[in-house]
Design a protein around this motif. Structure first.
Motif, PDB file in Angstrom:
ATOM      1  N   ILE A 266       0.918  -1.221   0.056  1.00  0.00           N
ATOM      2  CA  ILE A 266      -0.027  -0.036  -0.076  1.00  0.00           C
ATOM      3  C   ILE A 266       0.947   1.170  -0.046  1.00  0.00           C
ATOM      4  N   SER A 267       2.157   0.976  -0.576  1.00  0.00           N
ATOM      5  CA  SER A 267       3.041   2.234  -0.792  1.00  0.00           C
ATOM      6  C   SER A 267       3.408   2.942   0.226  1.00  0.00           C
ATOM      7  N   ILE A 268       3.597   2.174   1.557  1.00  0.00           N
ATOM      8  CA  ILE A 268       4.359   2.730   2.756  1.00  0.00           C
ATOM      9  C   ILE A 268       6.081   2.299   2.282  1.00  0.00           C
ATOM     10  N   THR A 269       6.412   3.333   2.596  1.00  0.00           N
ATOM     11  CA  THR A 269       8.064   3.408   2.334  1.00  0.00           C
ATOM     12  C   THR A 269       8.802   2.615   3.304  1.00  0.00           C
ATOM     13  N   ASP A 270       8.586   1.508   3.657  1.00  0.00           N
ATOM     14  CA  ASP A 270       9.364   0.565   4.749  1.00  0.00           C
ATOM     15  C   ASP A 270      10.554  -0.088   3.983  1.00  0.00           C
ATOM     16  N   LEU A 271      11.118  -0.866   4.727  1.00  0.00           N
ATOM     17  CA  LEU A 271      12.620  -1.528   4.283  1.00  0.00           C
ATOM     18  C   LEU A 271      12.481  -2.138   2.789  1.00  0.00           C
ATOM     19  N   THR A 272      11.126  -2.969   2.807  1.00  0.00           N
ATOM     20  CA  THR A 272      10.902  -3.863   1.535  1.00  0.00           C
ATOM     21  C   THR A 272      10.440  -2.890   0.227  1.00  0.00           C
ATOM     22  N   LYS A 273       9.724  -1.919   0.488  1.00  0.00           N
ATOM     23  CA  LYS A 273       9.536  -0.835  -0.362  1.00  0.00           C
ATOM     24  C   LYS A 273      10.592  -0.242  -0.880  1.00  0.00           C
ATOM     25  N   VAL A 274      11.382   0.281  -0.013  1.00  0.00           N
ATOM     26  CA  VAL A 274      12.670   0.801  -0.430  1.00  0.00           C
ATOM     27  C   VAL A 274      13.693   0.002  -1.274  1.00  0.00           C
ATOM     28  N   GLY A 275      13.729  -1.367  -0.654  1.00  0.00           N
ATOM     29  CA  GLY A 275      14.616  -2.336  -1.693  1.00  0.00           C
ATOM     30  C   GLY A 275      13.893  -2.486  -2.966  1.00  0.00           C
ATOM     31  N   LYS A 276      12.913  -2.348  -3.217  1.00  0.00           N
ATOM     32  CA  LYS A 276      11.805  -2.438  -4.527  1.00  0.00           C
ATOM     33  C   LYS A 276      12.520  -1.274  -5.542  1.00  0.00           C
ATOM     34  N   GLU A 277      12.454  -0.005  -4.773  1.00  0.00           N
ATOM     35  CA  GLU A 277      12.965   1.121  -5.541  1.00  0.00           C
ATOM     36  C   GLU A 277      14.368   1.177  -6.050  1.00  0.00           C
ATOM     37  N   ILE A 278      15.203   0.704  -4.862  1.00  0.00           N
ATOM     38  CA  ILE A 278      16.496   0.588  -5.127  1.00  0.00           C
ATOM     39  C   ILE A 278      16.952  -0.334  -6.248  1.00  0.00           C
ATOM     40  N   VAL A 279      16.150  -1.376  -6.417  1.00  0.00           N
ATOM     41  CA  VAL A 279      16.388  -2.426  -7.548  1.00  0.00           C
ATOM     42  C   VAL A 279      15.950  -1.883  -8.826  1.00  0.00           C
ATOM     43  N   ALA A 280      14.604  -1.052  -8.636  1.00  0.00           N
ATOM     44  CA  ALA A 280      14.146  -0.507  -9.942  1.00  0.00           C
ATOM     45  C   ALA A 280      15.133   0.549 -10.599  1.00  0.00           C
ATOM     46  N   ASN A 281      15.921   1.407  -9.655  1.00  0.00           N
ATOM     47  CA  ASN A 281      16.618   2.451 -10.210  1.00  0.00           C
ATOM     48  C   ASN A 281      18.254   1.893 -10.603  1.00  0.00           C
ATOM     49  N   THR A 282      18.780   0.910  -9.789  1.00  0.00           N
ATOM     50  CA  THR A 282      20.059   0.367 -10.011  1.00  0.00           C
ATOM     51  C   THR A 282      20.389  -0.871 -10.733  1.00  0.00           C
ATOM     52  N   PHE A 283      19.265  -1.519 -10.626  1.00  0.00           N
ATOM     53  CA  PHE A 283      19.436  -2.861 -11.303  1.00  0.00           C
ATOM     54  C   PHE A 283      20.380  -3.727 -10.673  1.00  0.00           C
ATOM     55  N   SER A 284      20.433  -3.574  -9.381  1.00  0.00           N
ATOM     56  CA  SER A 284      21.287  -4.458  -8.473  1.00  0.00           C
ATOM     57  C   SER A 284      20.517  -5.209  -7.628  1.00  0.00           C
ATOM     58  N   PRO A 285      19.571  -6.343  -7.955  1.00  0.00           N
ATOM     59  CA  PRO A 285      18.689  -6.980  -7.071  1.00  0.00           C
ATOM     60  C   PRO A 285      19.342  -7.946  -5.949  1.00  0.00           C
ATOM     61  N   PHE A 286      20.618  -8.594  -6.246  1.00  0.00           N
ATOM     62  CA  PHE A 286      21.194  -9.486  -5.570  1.00  0.00           C
ATOM     63  C   PHE A 286      21.739  -8.625  -4.162  1.00  0.00           C
ATOM     64  N   GLU A 287      22.510  -7.830  -4.355  1.00  0.00           N
ATOM     65  CA  GLU A 287      23.203  -6.901  -3.345  1.00  0.00           C
ATOM     66  C   GLU A 287      21.991  -6.209  -2.540  1.00  0.00           C
ATOM     67  N   THR A 288      20.921  -5.835  -3.111  1.00  0.00           N
ATOM     68  CA  THR A 288      19.945  -4.978  -2.361  1.00  0.00           C
ATOM     69  C   THR A 288      19.027  -5.830  -1.505  1.00  0.00           C
ATOM     70  N   TRP A 289      18.771  -6.902  -1.998  1.00  0.00           N
ATOM     71  CA  TRP A 289      17.895  -7.864  -1.226  1.00  0.00           C
ATOM     72  C   TRP A 289      18.777  -8.714  -0.144  1.00  0.00           C
ATOM     73  N   ILE A 290      20.180  -8.830  -0.392  1.00  0.00           N
ATOM     74  CA  ILE A 290      20.878  -9.469   0.699  1.00  0.00           C
ATOM     75  C   ILE A 290      20.967  -8.252   1.818  1.00  0.00           C
ATOM     76  N   VAL A 291      21.172  -6.958   1.534  1.00  0.00           N
ATOM     77  CA  VAL A 291      21.191  -5.975   2.534  1.00  0.00           C
ATOM     78  C   VAL A 291      19.918  -5.915   3.424  1.00  0.00           C
ATOM     79  N   ILE A 292      18.827  -6.012   2.723  1.00  0.00           N
ATOM     80  CA  ILE A 292      17.588  -5.628   3.246  1.00  0.00           C
ATOM     81  C   ILE A 292      17.269  -7.119   4.216  1.00  0.00           C
ATOM     82  N   ALA A 293      17.654  -8.214   3.783  1.00  0.00           N
ATOM     83  CA  ALA A 293      17.659  -9.295   4.456  1.00  0.00           C
ATOM     84  C   ALA A 293      18.204  -9.428   5.712  1.00  0.00           C
ATOM     85  N   LEU A 294      19.377  -8.973   5.621  1.00  0.00           N
ATOM     86  CA  LEU A 294      20.701  -8.802   6.861  1.00  0.00           C
ATOM     87  C   LEU A 294      19.820  -7.741   7.815  1.00  0.00           C
ATOM     88  N   LEU A 295      19.291  -6.549   7.398  1.00  0.00           N
ATOM     89  CA  LEU A 295      18.637  -5.845   8.372  1.00  0.00           C
ATOM     90  C   LEU A 295      17.638  -6.394   9.046  1.00  0.00           C
TER      91      LEU A 295
END
Length: 321
Positions: A266-295
Motif C-alpha cells: 500500500i506504498s508505505i516506504t518501509d525496508l521492503t518498499k525501499v528495496g524495490k525502489e533501489i532495485v528498479a533504479n540500480t538494477f542490483s537485485p542481489f546486493e539490495t535484497w541481501i542487505v535488506i534481509a540482513l537488516l
C-alpha cells in the motif's frame, strides 16, 4: 570430572563441526555466485545508508556581500538578506566583494540518511506501534473469550475465526481500500491497524491459553480475601500468564516485524518498499535484497536475544514454571 571433560570436548567438537558446515555452505554459495553472469556492485551499497549532499547558496541580486547582525546581505539597489547562509558554509566570496545575481556565494557538504535508513526507521515505527496495538487487542479479546457473557464470547470467537482464517495480505488490501477510505485514514495508520488487528487475534489465543493454564485455586483464594475479579486478573493472573507466554510472545513479535514488509503493497516506504525502489533504479537485485534481509535479521535477532535474556532472568528467579 572425567565425565565433565568428555562433555566439554563433545561440545567443542560439535561447535567445530557446525562452523565447518557453514564454511562449506558459504563456499558453495560463493562459488555459485562467482560463476553467475552477473556484475556485483557492492561499492554502491554504502550510499544506500548515507550519502553526501552539497548545498549551494546563490546571490539573490547584483551587489556587495555584507555581514550585519550575524546575518549576510547583498547590498545593491536594495539590501536583501541571503537566506540559509551561516558560517558553516565554505565561502567562494569574501565580505565586501561584488556579486552578480545567481553567483554561488558559498556551499556546504552534508551527510544525509540514505533510503535504507529511512526505510528501516519506518519499519521500526510500524512494528513498534503495531505491537502495542496487538497487545491491547490480545488482552481485551482474550478476556472476552474467557468472559461469562455469551455475547462477548461470540464476538471474540467470530473475530478470531475471521482474522486467523484469511491471509494478512488480503486483510491489508481490504482495510486500506475500504475502511481507510471510509474513515480517511493515512496509509501509515492503516498499515499499523492492519498488523495490529491481524496479530491481535493470535495474541488473544496465546494469552487465553496462558491464563487458563494458571491454577484456578489462585483466583478462588483471591476472592476469599476480598479481592475483586479485576484486581485478581490484573495483579495475580495476568502477570503469571505473560511470564508463561513470554517465549511465544517473542515469537509473535518477530513474526510481526517480518510480516510488516507486506505494508509495502500500500506504498508505505518501509525496508521492503525501499528495496524495490533501489532495485528498479540500480538494477542490483542481489546486493539490495541481501542487505535488506540482513537488516531484518538484525532486528529479529536482537528481539530474540532480548527475549531469551528476559526468559533466563525470570527462570533464575523462578518466574517461569
Amino acid at each position: 570430572m572425567a565425565k565433565k571433560q568428555s562433555l566439554a570436548q563433545n561440545k567443542t567438537v560439535g561447535h567445530f563441526l557446525a562452523v565447518l558446515f557453514f564454511i562449506v555452505v558459504g563456499y558453495a554459495f560463493y562459488t555459485a555466485a562467482a560463476n553467475m553472469n552477473y556484475v556485483w556492485k557492492w561499492n554502491s551499497v554504502p550510499k544506500y545508508f548515507a550519502y553526501e549532499e552539497t548545498k549551494s547558496v546563490e546571490a539573490p541580486i547584483d551587489g556587495k556581500l555584507i555581514f550585519e547582525n550575524n546575518k549576510y546581505f547583498v547590498q545593491g539597489d536594495e539590501k536583501v538578506e541571503v537566506k540559509n547562509l551561516d558560517s558553516s558554509f565554505l565561502f567562494e566570496y569574501e565580505v565586501g566583494e561584488n556579486l552578480y545575481s545567481g553567483d554561488y556565494i558559498a556551499s556546504k557538504t552534508e551527510y544525509k540518511a540514505g533510503p535504507v535508513l529511512s526505510g528501516l526507521w519506518i519499519t521500526l515505527k510500524i512494528s513498534f506501534f503495531a505491537m502495542i496495538l496487538t497487545l491491547i487487542i490480545g488482552i481485551i479479546v482474550a478476556l472476552m473469550k474467557l468472559s461469562s457473557m455469551v455475547v462477548l464470547r461470540d464476538i471474540a470467537t467470530v473475530y478470531i475465526t475471521i482474522i486467523r482464517g484469511t491471509p494478512l495480505l488480503v486483510q491489508i488490501f481490504l482495510f486500506y481500500f475500504i475502511v481507510a477510505n471510509i474513515f480517511e485514514l493515512e496509509r501509515f495508520v492503516a498499515g499499523i491497524l492492519s498488523l495490529g488487528i491481524f496479530f491481535g487475534a493470535y495474541m488473544a489465543e496465546i494469552l487465553r491459553g496462558a491464563i487458563q493454564s494458571i491454577d484456578k485455586g489462585q483466583l478462588e483464594a483471591a476472592k476469599s480475601l476480598g479481592i475483586s475479579n479485576y484486581q485478581a486478573m490484573r495483579y495475580i493472573i495476568l502477570p503469571q500468564a505473560f511470564k508463561r507466554a513470554l517465549p511465544t510472545l517473542v515469537g509473535e513479535t518477530i513474526a510481526l516485524v517480518k510480516d510488516s514488509s507486506l505494508v509495502s503493497v500500500i506504498s508505505i516506504t518501509d525496508l521492503t518498499k525501499v528495496g524495490k525502489e533501489i532495485v528498479a533504479n540500480t538494477f542490483s537485485p542481489f546486493e539490495t535484497w541481501i542487505v535488506i534481509a540482513l537488516l531484518y535479521l538484525c532486528i529479529t535477532s536482537t528481539l530474540s536475544y532480548i527475549g531469551h535474556r528476559i526468559e533466563k532472568k525470570m527462570a533464575a528467579k523462578g518466574g517461569i514454571s
